[in-house]
Design an enzyme around this catalytic site. Structure first.
Site, PDB file in Angstrom:
ATOM      1  N   GLU A   1      -9.219  -0.644   6.815  1.00  0.00           N
ATOM      2  CA  GLU A   1      -7.958  -0.786   7.516  1.00  0.00           C
ATOM      3  C   GLU A   1      -8.150  -0.562   9.010  1.00  0.00           C
ATOM      4  OE1 GLU A   1      -4.969   2.095   6.517  1.00  0.00           O
ATOM      5  OE2 GLU A   1      -3.352   0.836   7.243  1.00  0.00           O
TER       6      GLU A   1
ATOM      7  N   GLN B   1       0.827  -1.199   0.000  1.00  0.00           N
ATOM      8  CA  GLN B   1       0.000   0.000   0.000  1.00  0.00           C
ATOM      9  C   GLN B   1       0.865   1.254   0.000  1.00  0.00           C
ATOM     10  OE1 GLN B   1      -1.613   1.341   3.765  1.00  0.00           O
ATOM     11  NE2 GLN B   1      -3.664   1.306   2.913  1.00  0.00           N
ATOM     12  N   GLY B   2       0.675   2.126  -0.966  1.00  0.00           N
ATOM     13  CA  GLY B   2       1.469   3.354  -1.032  1.00  0.00           C
ATOM     14  C   GLY B   2       0.629   4.581  -0.732  1.00  0.00           C
ATOM     15  N   TYR B   3       0.459   4.875   0.518  1.00  0.00           N
ATOM     16  CA  TYR B   3      -0.341   6.040   0.924  1.00  0.00           C
ATOM     17  C   TYR B   3       0.561   7.157   1.454  1.00  0.00           C
ATOM     18  CZ  TYR B   3      -4.992   3.836   0.636  1.00  0.00           C
ATOM     19  OH  TYR B   3      -6.156   3.270   0.214  1.00  0.00           O
TER      20      TYR B   3
ATOM     21  N   GLU C   1      -5.035  10.034  17.901  1.00  0.00           N
ATOM     22  CA  GLU C   1      -5.548  11.411  17.956  1.00  0.00           C
ATOM     23  C   GLU C   1      -6.418  11.706  16.728  1.00  0.00           C
ATOM     24  OE1 GLU C   1      -2.484  10.464  18.763  1.00  0.00           O
ATOM     25  OE2 GLU C   1      -2.667  10.870  20.909  1.00  0.00           O
TER      26      GLU C   1
END
Lengths: 387, 373
Positions: A251, A132-134, A371
Site C-alpha cells: 500500500e 479493506q477493513g483495517y 510521522e
C-alpha cells in the site's frame, strides 16, 4: 526484431489498436468514470464493458499475475512496455481495485491453492470488488490495536465491532479485514486476516463525507456477523499481522508511487496551455514550480531505482516507507502549486481542481501518517535507539 | 536506459573504491593536507591513476580504462564520502571528455595521471560560460588571449588548461567562443591561488597576451561551447555524484553521533524530533541518489540528450548536500562547530560544490525549461 521485448511491444501495440474502443481513446478518466468492477458495477458505456472484458481475457487487468488466475504472466519489462503502449494509445486503465493492489498480492503470497482459485479469477475479471477493513475508531495509525472481535463458534466465526475509513465499503462486495481472534495474546499475535462477504446479515456501511465534497470512505459495522470457517482466514490464525504488514508495504509503495489517487489532476507542464498568459512570470510561483519539477522527476527515478534494486535482489525493505512519505508530501506540494497557478479559476467546485487539492491533504494521513513513516525509517532503516 | 541499480561490476568497483579511500584517504588526510598547506597528496593521485581512475573516461586506444560515466560517478560518490581531494574531476572527467572527440595526444598523459588539467571558464561570481568575455584576438596564424578567469578548480596545480575565450560576438552570445588547450607554463600566464574554504586548489588566472596557435584549438573556432559540452556535462554529473556521496558521508557521521551521545539521561537519537529530521534527510539522500544514477546512465547511453538529467542531478545534489551539512552540524550541537571535529569539512566542501559548475538555480532552470515551464 529479434529482441523478444520488442516483439512483445509491437504485438501488444497491435492488440491495443485492434481492441481499444474508439470512444475511449484519449479520453481522460475521472473519479466517476474509472472502472472498478464488481457485482453492482454499472458500466458508463458499452465500450467500458467491452474494454474490461477484452483486457481481462488477455490477462491485462493484472499483467504480472500468473495466467492460471487470469493474470498476464508478464515480466516486469513486458509490463512496462505494456504500460507505455497503453499510454501511447490513450487507453484508460481497464480496471482498478483493492483486489488488484492489495488482496491479490497477499493471496498470492499467503493464500491456500483453494483461496487463490476462489478469489483471484474474480478479481482479474472485475467480478468482485473488495474493500479493506483495517482501521478502527480510536486506533488511527496504531493498527495493531484493533478491537473487532471474531469468536470461534465451532463451524463459524461470530464478528462484532466497527471499522472506519473503509474506502468504498458501500460499493464493495467483500471485505478483507483484521479481526481479533485471541484477546489474551499480545497485541500483534491475536489478530487474523479474514475474508467476509459484505452481503452477510449484520454488515452495514455508512459513507463519511470529506472536506473535498466526496465520500470515498465509510464506517463499517459488524453486528453478530456469521462467517463460515472454510477459507475465511488468510495465512495462519492469529498471525494476521504478518499478512497485514506485507500488505501495508504494498500500500505504501502504491500510495507513494502514484497508484492511489496521486495521478488525479495534471502536472503543471500538462496544464501550461490552460493557464493565463504570463502566470509563470511571477518569480515566486516560478521558483516553486521549478523546485517541484526537479523533486518530482527525481522521485519518479527513485521509484524506478527501487524497482530495479528489488529485481536485482538488492532488497529495499523498510525503505519503502520512504516512498510513501516522500510521494505523498510531494503530491501535496504539487496540488498547492497547481492551485496557485490556476488562481481563482481553481476555486470553482465544478470547474476547478480544488477537490483534488482538498483530497490530497489526506495522502499523508491514510496508509500510515508521514510521522509513522518517519518513525519506521528512523527505527528500522537508520536503527536509531528507542532510549 | 540500463537499470538504475548498481550492476555486479559496479558494486565491486564501489566496494574497492570505498576500501581504498577508507584506508588511504580518510578525512584525517584532508585535515593533514590542510594543516600542511597542501591541496592534495600527489602520491595518492599516483595510486589512483595506477588503479585506472585517472583514465576512467579515456579510450583504451589512448591507454585509458574507459569505464564510462556511471563508473566515474561511483568513484566520485565514494570520494565525496571521505572528502578525498585529487584532480579527478578536472582532469579525468572534464578534460578527458572534452578532449575525447578530438583524440588529443594528451589523453594518454591524462590516463597515466602525469598530466593534470584545469578548466578555466568563469570570469564572474556565477557559472555562466556564455558570458565569457576574455578575448582571443586573431594574430597572424594564431591568437592572443588577454583577460582573467576566476574560481578555476585545480588551476594552481594543473600542468595544462582548457580555456574558454571569445573569438567573436559579445559576452552573452553562446556562439563566438573558442576552447583552447594550452600549457599552464606558457608565457604571459599568471596564476594566483585562492584560499578556498574547502582547502582545495582554486585559482585566479591572468592572461597577458598569451599566445595560442590553431593547434591549441579544441573543436571548431567560434563553436567552443559545443566542444566543451561533453566535458562540462560529465563534470557536472560527477560533481553531483561527489555531493551525493558527501551527503551520505556527513549523514552517516551524524547518525553515528545520535546513537552514542547522551543528554537528559537518554541517547539523543531516541528523541523523536531528531529521529524525524534524520529520517527526512535519509529520504532526500535516497531521492538524490536516484538522480545521480540516472544522469550517469543517460550520459553512457545517450550523451547528447543527457543535459536535463545531468542538471536534475546537480540541482538535487546541491540542495541535498546543503541540507545534510546543516542538519549534520545542528544535530552535533556545539562540537559540530569546532575545527577539531570533522563535520565542518563537509559543510565547506558542500558550499563549494554547490557553486562550482552551476548552482541550484542554474540547473533547476535547465530542468524547468526542458519541461516546458
Amino acid at each position: 526484431m529479434s529482441d523478444p521485448l520488442e516483439n512483445f511491444r509491437s504485438e501488444i501495440a497491435d492488440w491495443i489498436a485492434a481492441n481499444l474502443p474508439d470512444e475511449l481513446r484519449g479520453v481522460p478518466t475521472t473519479e466517476d468514470t474509472i472502472c472498478w468492477g464488481g457485482r453492482n458495477w454499472v458500466f458508463t458505456s458499452d465500450a467500458q464493458r467491452l474494454w474490461l472484458e477484452r483486457c481481462a481475457e488477455r490477462g491485462l487487468t493484472c499483467p504480472r499475475w500468473p495466467s492460471e488466475y487470469g493474470g498476464g504472466g508478464l515480466t516486469r519489462g513486458e509490463e512496462k512496455a505494456l504500460r507505455e503502449e497503453m499510454t501511447k494509445a490513450g487507453a484508460p486503465s481497464p480496471l482498478q481495485s483493492f483486489g488488484i493492489w492489495m488482496l491479490g498480492p497477499a493471496l498470492l503470497k499467503f493464500g491456500t491453492p483453494e483461496q487463490k482459485a476462489a478469489h483471484l479469477p474474480d478479481i482479474t475479471a472485475g467480478k468482485i470488488r473488495w474493500c479493506q477493513g483495517y482501521s478502527e475508531p480510536g486506533a488511527g495509525s496504531d493498527l495493531a490495536s484493533v478491537q473487532t472481535r471474531a469468536e470461534d463458534m465451532g463451524d463459524h466465526w461470530l464478528i462484532n465491532g466497527q471499522k472506519i475509513w473503509t474506502s468504498y465499503a458501500d460499493k464493495a462486495d467483500k471485505i478483507f479485514a483484521l479481526v481479533r481472534t485471541d484477546r489474551d495474546a499480545p497485541k500483534h499475535l491475536g489478530i487474523s486476516f479474514m475474508l467476509i462477504d459484505m452481503q452477510t446479515p449484520g454488515v452495514t456501511t455508512r459513507p463519511i463525507r470529506l472536506i473535498s465534497g466526496a465520500s470515498p470512505f465509510c464506517e463499517t459495522f459488524f453486528d453478530n456477523v456469521k462467517v463460515p470457517k472454510e477459507g475465511a482466514i488468510v495465512g495462519e490464525q492469529n498471525r494476521g499481522w504478518d499478512v497485514a504488514k506485507y500488505l501495508l508495504t504494498h500500500e505504501r509503495e502504491m500510495i507513494g508511487g502514484g497508484g492511489g489517487g496521486l495521478t488525479s489532476g495534471d502536472t503543471l507542464a500538462q496544464m501550461m496551455g490552460t493557464l493565463d498568459p504570463g502566470t509563470l512570470n511571477d518569480p515566486v510561483l516560478r521558483a516553486e514550480a521549478m523546485e517541484l519539477e526537479v523533486d518530482a522527476m527525481a522521485f519518479a527515478l527513485t521509484m524506478e531505482r527501487y524497482k530495479d534494486m528489488s529485481e536485482a535482489g538488492q532488497g529495499v525493505g523498510h525503505a519503502s516507507a520512504m516512498l510513501k512519505y516522500y510521494g505523498t508530501e510531494l503530491n501535496k506540494r504539487r496540488q498547492e502549486v497547481l492551485m496557485s497557478a490556476q488562481g481563482s479559476n481553481a476555486l470553482d467546485w465544478e470547474a476547478g481542481s480544488a477537490a483534488d487539492w482538498l483530497r490530497s491533504k489526506a495522502n499523508s494521513i491514510e496508509g500510515g501518517t508521514s510521522e509513522v513513516m518517519l518513525d519506521i525509517i528512523a527505527k528500522r532503516v537508520l536503527e536509531l535507539p528507542a532510549k | 536506459m540500463d537499470k538504475l541499480s548498481d550492476s555486479e561490476d559496479e558494486t565491486l568497483l564501489r566496494d574497492a573504491a570505498r576500501g581504498f579511500l577508507d584506508q588511504f584517504a580518510p578525512l584525517s588526510v584532508l585535515r593533514k593536507n590542510r594543516d600542511a598547506g597542501r591541496d592534495y597528496a600527489p602520491e595518492l593521485w599516483a595510486e589512483m591513476a595506477q588503479m585506472g581512475w585517472a583514465g576512467v573516461m579515456v579510450p583504451e586506444s589512448h591507454g585509458g580504462a574507459d569505464m564510462g560515466h556511471r563508473a566515474a560517478g561511483i568513484l566520485s560518490e565514494e570520494m565525496g564520502r571521505t572528502l578525498a581531494a585529487s584532480p579527478f574531476l578536472s582532469s579525468a572527467v572534464i578534460a578527458a571528455n572534452a578532449l575525447r572527440a578530438s583524440a588529443s595526444d594528451h589523453l594518454a598523459a591524462i590516463a597515466s595521471g602525469e598530466t593534470t588539467y584545469a578548466l578555466a571558464i568563469d570570469e564572474g561570481a556565477k557559472h555562466n560560460p556564455a558570458a565569457t568575455a576574455l578575448p582571443a584576438t586573431a594574430d597572424g596564424n594564431g591568437f592572443r588571449l588577454t583577460g582573467h578567469k576566476t574560481f578555476v578548480a585545480d588551476g594552481a596545480s594543473a600542468s595544462r588548461l582548457l580555456v574558454l575565450a571569445r573569438t567573436s560576438g559579445k559576452p552573452g552570445d553562446p556562439l563566438g567562443l573558442t576552447l583552447f588547450d594550452i600549457d599552464a607554463a606558457r608565457a604571459g600566464l599568471d596564476t594566483d591561488p585562492i584560499q578556498s574554504i574547502d582547502s582545495r586548489d582554486f585559482a585566479r588566472i591572468d592572461f597577458d597576451s598569451v599566445n595560442a596557435t590553431g593547434e591549441d584549438v579544441v573543436g571548431d573556432v567560434d563553436n567552443g561551447l559545443a566542444a566543451l559540452a561533453p566535458g562540462l556535462r560529465a563534470g557536472q554529473a560527477a560533481l553531483a555524484a561527489e555531493l551525493s556521496g558527501l551527503s551520505a558521508g556527513i549523514s552517516a557521521m551524524t547518525i553515528g553521533y545520535l546513537k552514542e551521545r547522551k543528554q537528559f539521561g537518554r541517547t539523543i537519537g531516541s528523541f523523536q524530533a531528531l529521529q524525524h529530521r534524520a529520517a527526512h534527510l535519509f529520504a532526500e539522500i535516497e531521492v538524490t541518489a536516484s538522480a545521480i544514477a540516472a544522469a550517469g546512465r543517460a550520459l553512457d547511453s545517450d550523451p547528447a540528450n543527457a543535459q536535463t538529467l545531468v542538471s536534475l542531478a546537480k540541482a538535487r545534489a546541491t540542495q541535498t548536500a546543503k541540507l545534510a551539512v546543516m542538519e549534520g552540524v545542528q544535530m552535533h550541537g556545539g562540537i559540530g562547530m569546532t575545527d577539531d571535529y570533522d563535520a565542518g569539512f563537509f559543510m565547506k566542501r558542500a558550499r563549494v560544490g554547490a557553486e562550482w559548475l552551476g548552482d541550484y538555480g542554474h540547473h533547476a532552470a535547465i530542468v524547468a525549461e526542458s519541461r516546458g515551464l
